[in-house]
Motif scaffolding. Sequence first.
Motif, PDB file in Angstrom:
ATOM      1  N   ARG A  14      16.368  39.062  65.680  1.00 43.52           N
ATOM      2  CA  ARG A  14      17.671  38.403  65.529  1.00 43.52           C
ATOM      3  C   ARG A  14      18.774  39.278  66.128  1.00 43.52           C
ATOM      4  O   ARG A  14      19.699  38.774  66.787  1.00 43.52           O
ATOM      5  CB  ARG A  14      17.930  38.144  64.045  1.00 43.52           C
ATOM      6  CG  ARG A  14      19.172  37.322  63.773  1.00 43.52           C
ATOM      7  CD  ARG A  14      19.297  37.066  62.281  1.00 43.52           C
ATOM      8  NE  ARG A  14      18.213  36.210  61.803  1.00 43.52           N
ATOM      9  CZ  ARG A  14      17.547  36.401  60.669  1.00 43.52           C
ATOM     10  NH1 ARG A  14      17.842  37.443  59.896  1.00 43.52           N
ATOM     11  NH2 ARG A  14      16.591  35.573  60.302  1.00 43.52           N
TER      12      ARG A  14
ATOM     13  N   GLY B 204      17.310  33.408  66.422  1.00 39.83           N
ATOM     14  CA  GLY B 204      16.818  34.152  65.277  1.00 39.83           C
ATOM     15  C   GLY B 204      17.101  33.498  63.939  1.00 39.83           C
ATOM     16  O   GLY B 204      16.616  33.959  62.902  1.00 39.83           O
ATOM     17  N   TYR B 205      17.909  32.422  63.944  1.00 42.27           N
ATOM     18  CA  TYR B 205      18.289  31.769  62.699  1.00 42.27           C
ATOM     19  C   TYR B 205      17.642  30.395  62.545  1.00 42.27           C
ATOM     20  O   TYR B 205      17.967  29.656  61.619  1.00 42.27           O
ATOM     21  CB  TYR B 205      19.814  31.623  62.636  1.00 42.27           C
ATOM     22  CG  TYR B 205      20.543  32.943  62.671  1.00 42.27           C
ATOM     23  CD1 TYR B 205      20.806  33.652  61.488  1.00 42.27           C
ATOM     24  CD2 TYR B 205      20.968  33.495  63.880  1.00 42.27           C
ATOM     25  CE1 TYR B 205      21.471  34.862  61.513  1.00 42.27           C
ATOM     26  CE2 TYR B 205      21.634  34.712  63.921  1.00 42.27           C
ATOM     27  CZ  TYR B 205      21.881  35.392  62.736  1.00 42.27           C
ATOM     28  OH  TYR B 205      22.536  36.594  62.770  1.00 42.27           O
TER      29      TYR B 205
END
Length: 496
Positions: free
Chosen positions: A437, A361-362
Amino acid sequence: MYSAPTKQPHPIKNRTSFRDKIPARLVLYFLSWSGFLVSFMMRNDMNIALVAMISNSNATESLNNEHTPKLNLGGASDDQISGIKSWIIGSFFWCYVLSQVVGGIATEALGTKSVFGWSQLATALCSLLMPLAAEVHYAVVIALRSIQGFASGLTWPAMYAIVGYWIPLAERSRFMSSFQGFSIGIGLTYPLCGFIITKFGWPPVFYTTGLLGVSWCLLWYALAFNTPREHPRITKEELNYIELNVGEEVLNSVTMKVPWRQIFLSLPVWAIGITTFGRIFVHYVFITSGPTFMDSILKFKVSTNGIVSGLPFLGSYVSAVLFCYIADKLLLHKIMTLTNVRKVFTALSQVVPGLLIAALGYIDNIGVLLTFWFIAVMLITASYAGAMANIIDLAPNYGHSGAVLAFCQTIHMSASFISPLTVGYIVTDEKSISQWRIIFVISGIIAVVTYIFYQFFATAEIQPWNALRPINNQEDEEAKMVPSEKAEKKYIPKST
């Protein structure tokens, strides 16, 4: 009640033809690999066919809609359709979990050949009946999917039960890679069924997978046997090799009641069940939610989505074979103990994928994200040289390993529907990367935490409840893989 046969003499021939030169263990590997492949095709065909069964999708727009039947929704409103889809998909997994213990008990009573064969046949017949059921009412489809789920749940305990008799300890991890036939099944189902739907409509999807299932059953009943001693075509050389390299407690086993109480109270068994729950949770995020993420966040077209979603699972089979081969070599050359091999490969299948999925998610770069994605999915297969193979280490006796698997499957396969439900609860806006995320981080935490329990309580030592008499310790079992040069060789040399 089925019982493992004792050492009664029966005609065993030397290899005299090309067919006889094929080891019986290799045939069993092929049957296991192809069986799980076909099983997962029959399991996942509904996921893609259901879209065409309910609505006019891009996949079916070239068809004459008048000749494309639809699912009978029984007058359900548009608001109820989403719930109906969930019931159809979920009914398989709820019944799948419920049948795990039944699979262990049935295998003890009837043997792997009957349980695995009949469960596959029942699943195949349900697939063939699915188009008719869809025309009658969606409730009939749910009923057939429930039967399929229950029948499919019997297959894993049944196959585990046969490994202890057929596969020597030095080959056990390698043989476990045959179970990864399911990865090929997942990887092939979506592109194959998508092509069939585009050209012929959705009903042929079920006819195709159903006929594949029936055809496989014919091979199974012709070539599979519960134990080496039952096999009519096995050579004396191979039989001796197997019986010299599987545990004595397996060869001398007699009909005995499965020690369910001891299994339920066993920390090593719970360690397997708990840690594999974490692995399944992460795996099903990739399987069930991966295409949605790629569509909503990565904005892939349907054709690209299907290819990218399927490729990691096709690669998973290759990685599974590689991991299991390495595990066997580590044991053969006494580089690591059996317990440590199981722990290292279990960590590789959970801790590393857990960290990778938490990072997804990053990551802004699509190339890096897909690289992490592919590596995580392929590393998950290391479990088949780790915790999943550990089941047979604890209880190699016929029936007992199936029972242990049934118990562990009841625990960890609950993640197969808890994982999608968790995603559905958290990801209310599929285009929100912040919500994705959260689910990725939660999945990573679950994978790592469940492994910690395994690290503390797992062992590869044969458990006392595996037999009714004293058993050899695990060092004796491992020593059989590398016999002493002074040891007397009792096997018959290979014929020339």
